[in-house]
Design a protein around this motif. Structure first.
Motif, PDB file in Angstrom:
ATOM      1  N   THR A 185      -0.586   6.001 -14.051  1.00  0.00           N
ATOM      2  CA  THR A 185      -0.902   5.968 -13.189  1.00  0.00           C
ATOM      3  C   THR A 185      -2.297   4.965 -13.945  1.00  0.00           C
ATOM      4  OG1 THR A 185      -0.014   7.508 -11.814  1.00  0.00           O
ATOM      5  CG2 THR A 185      -1.894   5.205 -10.655  1.00  0.00           C
ATOM      6  N   LYS A 224       3.016  10.670  -4.658  1.00  0.00           N
ATOM      7  CA  LYS A 224       3.940   9.676  -4.134  1.00  0.00           C
ATOM      8  C   LYS A 224       3.986   8.524  -5.041  1.00  0.00           C
ATOM      9  CE  LYS A 224       1.072   5.878  -2.176  1.00  0.00           C
ATOM     10  NZ  LYS A 224       0.772   4.809  -1.251  1.00  0.00           N
ATOM     11  N   PRO A 258       1.929   6.683  -7.063  1.00  0.00           N
ATOM     12  CA  PRO A 258       1.629   5.637  -7.232  1.00  0.00           C
ATOM     13  C   PRO A 258       1.234   4.650  -8.269  1.00  0.00           C
ATOM     14  CG  PRO A 258      -0.525   7.359  -7.183  1.00  0.00           C
ATOM     15  CD  PRO A 258       0.975   7.660  -7.338  1.00  0.00           C
ATOM     16  N   ARG A 259       1.265   3.207  -8.876  1.00  0.00           N
ATOM     17  CA  ARG A 259       1.283   2.495  -9.816  1.00  0.00           C
ATOM     18  C   ARG A 259       0.259   2.978 -10.269  1.00  0.00           C
ATOM     19  NH1 ARG A 259       5.939  -0.862 -10.223  1.00  0.00           N
ATOM     20  NH2 ARG A 259       7.728   0.443 -10.031  1.00  0.00           N
ATOM     21  N   ARG A 293       0.653  -1.447   0.180  1.00  0.00           N
ATOM     22  CA  ARG A 293       0.044  -0.002  -0.197  1.00  0.00           C
ATOM     23  C   ARG A 293       0.787   1.041   0.240  1.00  0.00           C
ATOM     24  NH1 ARG A 293      -3.193  -3.405   3.776  1.00  0.00           N
ATOM     25  NH2 ARG A 293      -2.182  -1.605   5.513  1.00  0.00           N
ATOM     26  N   ARG A 294       1.870   0.835   0.697  1.00  0.00           N
ATOM     27  CA  ARG A 294       2.885   2.507   0.873  1.00  0.00           C
ATOM     28  C   ARG A 294       3.355   2.720  -0.192  1.00  0.00           C
ATOM     29  NH1 ARG A 294       7.215   0.389   4.557  1.00  0.00           N
ATOM     30  NH2 ARG A 294       7.902  -0.217   2.161  1.00  0.00           N
ATOM     31  N   ASP A 295       3.658   1.583  -1.158  1.00  0.00           N
ATOM     32  CA  ASP A 295       4.987   1.725  -1.906  1.00  0.00           C
ATOM     33  C   ASP A 295       3.927   2.378  -3.738  1.00  0.00           C
ATOM     34  OD1 ASP A 295       7.309   1.977  -0.425  1.00  0.00           O
ATOM     35  OD2 ASP A 295       7.641  -0.485  -1.082  1.00  0.00           O
ATOM     36  N   TYR A 296       2.991   1.240  -4.055  1.00  0.00           N
ATOM     37  CA  TYR A 296       2.605   1.357  -4.789  1.00  0.00           C
ATOM     38  C   TYR A 296       0.479   2.098  -5.216  1.00  0.00           C
ATOM     39  CZ  TYR A 296       6.331  -2.741  -5.684  1.00  0.00           C
ATOM     40  OH  TYR A 296       6.967  -3.328  -5.661  1.00  0.00           O
ATOM     41  N   VAL A 297       0.428   1.950  -3.973  1.00  0.00           N
ATOM     42  CA  VAL A 297      -1.554   2.015  -3.420  1.00  0.00           C
ATOM     43  C   VAL A 297      -1.350   3.722  -3.951  1.00  0.00           C
ATOM     44  CG1 VAL A 297      -3.641   2.138  -3.793  1.00  0.00           C
ATOM     45  CG2 VAL A 297      -1.691   0.152  -4.258  1.00  0.00           C
ATOM     46  N   GLY A 298      -2.371   4.692  -4.909  1.00  0.00           N
ATOM     47  CA  GLY A 298      -3.243   5.820  -3.804  1.00  0.00           C
ATOM     48  C   GLY A 298      -4.391   5.486  -3.725  1.00  0.00           C
ATOM     49  N   ALA A 322       7.504   8.972   0.921  1.00  0.00           N
ATOM     50  CA  ALA A 322       7.424   8.431   0.171  1.00  0.00           C
ATOM     51  C   ALA A 322       8.756   7.760  -0.472  1.00  0.00           C
ATOM     52  CB  ALA A 322       6.804   9.208  -1.549  1.00  0.00           C
ATOM     53  N   LEU A 371      -4.393   4.402  -8.932  1.00  0.00           N
ATOM     54  CA  LEU A 371      -5.226   5.018  -7.788  1.00  0.00           C
ATOM     55  C   LEU A 371      -6.731   4.713  -7.755  1.00  0.00           C
ATOM     56  CD1 LEU A 371      -5.545   7.931  -6.757  1.00  0.00           C
ATOM     57  CD2 LEU A 371      -6.141   8.424  -9.007  1.00  0.00           C
TER      58      LEU A 371
END
Length: 245
Positions: free
Chosen positions: A202, A167, A169-170, A95-100, A125, A172
């Motif tokens: 994204t 951040k 994200p990959r 969640r922290r690294d890939y998702v908004g 981020a 959203l």
């Protein structure tokens, strides 16, 4: 004919794949089958609208894709990450690294300005945008130092979008992002989401019960009673500014 934008999504290997996805909740002695065997693939850079009435399973599916929940049975993968079998720590990292996330309610920190609400995410981020860049992307370059109470509902939602995209994200994931807004304000929010998708690449998923929003998507997936009941691809993406409901 209303103006439209060409589809641009890259149809290569899926970003997400689910197979036989189910989710069952217990409410007292009653079992609630929120998802009943969902197979979907989502691709890099595409903008997908998931349509469905309340109780259709769309929020449950979004929460599983976002690592906020896990399925009862079935497979769900984000690229090489097995989300169904991931530990809590692995899901937190995902969640922290890939998702908004963008939700119906804005969840801004009242004591922080728009810029500071975005900074709360960019500080942790890996490769963030400048907060000013993210706020400019959603049309709020002139509102950086305003507090949430000084902003309209639509402006607060656009700050929430800026926070989510800051951040880089990959993915959203947007859960009824216009649900608390009137039509004119909702269109501004949808335009901000479309621009973020178009300019950052994204993969963007918008879940809604509002069928009018479907025309802005590359692809529309309909859920009903926990299953995929329909799917179609738009030949062109309609400009959100021309939508009405």
């Amino acid at each position: 004919m209303e103006p439209a934008m060409a589809c641009h999504a890259d149809r290569t290997a899926p970003v997400f794949q689910t197979k036989g996805l189910t989710k069952t909740y217990r409410q007292g002695d009653v079992e609630v089958h929120a998802l009943r065997g969902v197979d979907i693939s989502l691709y890099p850079g595409e903008l997908v609208v998931m349509l469905g009435a309340s109780g259709s399973g769309k929020s449950t599916l979004l929460n599983i894709l976002g690592g906020l929940d896990v399925p009862t049975t079935g497979e769900v993968r984000y690229q090489d990450i097995d989300l169904a079998g991931a530990s809590d720590r692995e899901l937190t990292r995902y969640r922290r690294d890939y998702v908004g996330f963008v939700f119906q309610f804005y969840n801004l920190i009242p004591s922080l300005t728009a810029r500071e609400n975005v900074i709360a995410v960019t500080e942790i981020a890996r490769d963030p945008m400048a907060p000013e860049e993210a706020l400019d992307m959603v049309g709020l370059a002139s509102r950086l130092d305003h507090f949430p109470a000084q902003l309209s509902g639509g402006e607060q939602q656009r700050v929430a979008i800026a926070r989510a995209i800051s951040k880089r994200p990959r993915v959203l994931l947007c859960d009824e992002p216009t649900g608390a807004l009137d039509s004119a304000t909702g269109i501004l929010v949808l335009a901000a989401l479309e621009r973020a998708n178009r300019e950052t690449g994204t993969t963007t998923v918008i879940i809604t019960h509002n069928a009018s929003i479907a025309n802005m998507a590359d692809r529309v997936i309909t859920l009903s009673d926990g299953v995929i009941s329909g799917e179609h691809r738009n030949s062109e993406r309609q400009d959100p500014n021309t939508l009405s409901w």
